[in-house]
Design an enzyme around this catalytic site. Structure first.
Site, PDB file in Angstrom:
ATOM      1  N   GLU A   1       8.504   1.036 -35.310  1.00 35.34           N
ATOM      2  CA  GLU A   1       7.746   0.587 -36.483  1.00 35.34           C
ATOM      3  C   GLU A   1       7.051   1.754 -37.181  1.00 35.34           C
ATOM      4  O   GLU A   1       6.938   1.781 -38.397  1.00 35.34           O
ATOM      5  CB  GLU A   1       6.732  -0.490 -36.094  1.00 35.34           C
ATOM      6  CG  GLU A   1       7.355  -1.838 -35.753  1.00 35.34           C
ATOM      7  CD  GLU A   1       8.181  -2.442 -36.887  1.00 35.34           C
ATOM      8  OE1 GLU A   1       7.948  -2.099 -38.063  1.00 35.34           O
ATOM      9  OE2 GLU A   1       9.087  -3.235 -36.592  1.00 35.34           O
TER      10      GLU A   1
ATOM     11  N   TYR B   1      -0.226  -3.851 -40.228  1.00 36.59           N
ATOM     12  CA  TYR B   1       1.227  -4.107 -40.173  1.00 36.59           C
ATOM     13  C   TYR B   1       1.791  -3.823 -38.776  1.00 36.59           C
ATOM     14  O   TYR B   1       2.444  -4.667 -38.171  1.00 36.59           O
ATOM     15  CB  TYR B   1       1.986  -3.271 -41.219  1.00 36.59           C
ATOM     16  CG  TYR B   1       3.466  -3.341 -40.976  1.00 36.59           C
ATOM     17  CD1 TYR B   1       4.189  -4.468 -41.337  1.00 36.59           C
ATOM     18  CD2 TYR B   1       4.135  -2.330 -40.265  1.00 36.59           C
ATOM     19  CE1 TYR B   1       5.534  -4.589 -41.037  1.00 36.59           C
ATOM     20  CE2 TYR B   1       5.475  -2.441 -39.952  1.00 36.59           C
ATOM     21  CZ  TYR B   1       6.172  -3.569 -40.343  1.00 36.59           C
ATOM     22  OH  TYR B   1       7.496  -3.684 -40.026  1.00 36.59           O
TER      23      TYR B   1
ATOM     24  N   ASP C   1       4.117  -5.614 -44.708  1.00 42.61           N
ATOM     25  CA  ASP C   1       4.267  -4.311 -45.365  1.00 42.61           C
ATOM     26  C   ASP C   1       4.711  -4.564 -46.805  1.00 42.61           C
ATOM     27  O   ASP C   1       4.722  -5.717 -47.274  1.00 42.61           O
ATOM     28  CB  ASP C   1       5.251  -3.429 -44.586  1.00 42.61           C
ATOM     29  CG  ASP C   1       6.669  -3.963 -44.645  1.00 42.61           C
ATOM     30  OD1 ASP C   1       6.869  -5.079 -45.172  1.00 42.61           O
ATOM     31  OD2 ASP C   1       7.585  -3.259 -44.186  1.00 42.61           O
TER      32      ASP C   1
END
Ligand code: SF4
Length: 349
Positions: free
Chosen positions: A36, A119, A137
């Site tokens: 991520e 996020y 996001d």
């Protein structure tokens, strides 16, 4: 919106169409975290080989915590936004020292780690720990601004808050891991920024923007400020041993702790002052030779216009940790920003 019908259509499509990605092979929170962080501002295809190399080199939180920062930056070289790598390593060190190497599974502890914003927190909690927490996001904002026909600027904090609140009701509580990944996949493959593929969209029946013919007007987003352009002469200064002068950038700010060839700002110095500037900064007399070429590098807020020159010196320099002469092999071992990596080709030629 009929929430259960929406979840059903989205998840059915996702299970049939999802891409095989290396970080989806298991639900390891450390791997999800690394992926991520890498995926922020970077495309999936670019991330895959970096992710695989990174996990091979640093397979566990302990391995990353113990690594030298320069090795971590080297593994990140070319991905950009290097503070992501430094923050990741610092936070992983905290996970090892405070949580025995287990990535926290709650919003508070996870959110307190450096570099973990809402996020990433949502992505780890939902994908690795199956908790119904949104992961929002820019892609998710775009998709939901269309699905719910939100006429607010999606770069504003209050719009993000609004989407977060709405999503907490819409997210699947049975399979939040797939739900969040499905939204990300929808944004990447179907509900794309410029030409959303509404005709083939699995959730078209639930989309407000589509039903009003407004999918191309949304999302609303304030224009980013124009980047400031700055010009530099970059000098590939060679000594008699065929080594090149390089320096380590400051430990804070843009490209912190990466290495570079000397960059002389051209705004205040015209070309015939470059040698003098080098003497003032490094105590070295150099002779500027031919120009190798020009390079442009675009960052979020700034554009570098780089004129690359060859230069030579007969002199040696006092030893310092952050400014050294290095031969070709030693150069390749250190992490450089992409623009300076490109200049290596002049040295290899
Ligand atoms: Fe996006 Fe179009 Fe699907 Fe709506 S119908 S979610 S605008 S692709």
């Amino acid at each position: 919106m009929n929430i259960s019908a929406f979840q059903h259509d989205l998840l059915t499509w996702y299970h049939e169409n999802k891409r095989e990605l290396p970080w989806r092979e298991d639900q390891d929170p450390y791997k999800i975290w690394v992926s991520e962080i890498m995926l922020q501002q970077t495309k999936v295809d670019t991330v895959i080989p970096y992710f695989e190399r990174f996990i091979e080199k640093f397979p566990t939180p302990e391995a990353l915590a113990e690594a030298e920062e320069q090795d971590v930056l080297k593994a990140w070289e070319g991905l950009g936004y290097y503070s992501r790598a430094r923050n990741l390593q610092n936070a992983v060190r905290e996970v090892v020292s405070s949580y025995g190497g287990k990535v926290p599974d709650n919003e508070k502890e996870l959110g307190d780690l450096k570099g973990i914003g809402p996020y990433t927190k949502g992505a780890i909690l939902s994908i690795a720990y199956n908790q119904p927490v949104p992961a929002i996001d820019g892609n998710v904002m775009r998709v939901f601004s269309r699905l719910l026909m939100i006429d607010e600027d999606i770069s504003l904090q209050r719009t993000k808050k609004l989407v977060d609140e709405k999503l907490r009701n819409i997210i699947s509580t049975e399979d939040p891991a797939s739900f969040n990944q499905a939204i990300m996949e929808l944004g990447a493959l179907v509900c794309t920024p410029r030409s959303p593929g509404c005709l083939l969209c699995p959730v078209q029946a639930h989309c407000e923007a589509f039903s009003h013919g407004r999918e191309k007007e949304l999302p609303i987003k304030a224009k980013a400020k124009k980047q400031r352009e700055v010009a530099y002469a970059v000098l590939l200064i060679r000594n008699k041993e065929n080594e090149y002068l390089i320096e380590k950038r400051d430990e804070k700010g843009l490209l912190a702790n990466l290495w570079q060839f000397p960059m002389v700002p051209l705004a205040a110095n015209n070309l015939n002052q470059v040698e003098e500037w080098i003497y003032k900064h490094y105590g070295l007399h150099v002779q500027l030779n031919k120009k190798h070429g020009k390079l442009k590098h675009v960052f979020t807020h700034i554009i570098w216009n780089l004129d690359v020159y060859e230069a030579v010196t007969d002199e040696t320099m006092e030893k310092k940790d952050s400014v050294i002469f290095a031969g070709r092999e030693k150069l390749e071992e250190r992490p450089f920003p992409v623009s300076h990596q490109k200049m290596m080709k002049y040295i290899r030629e």
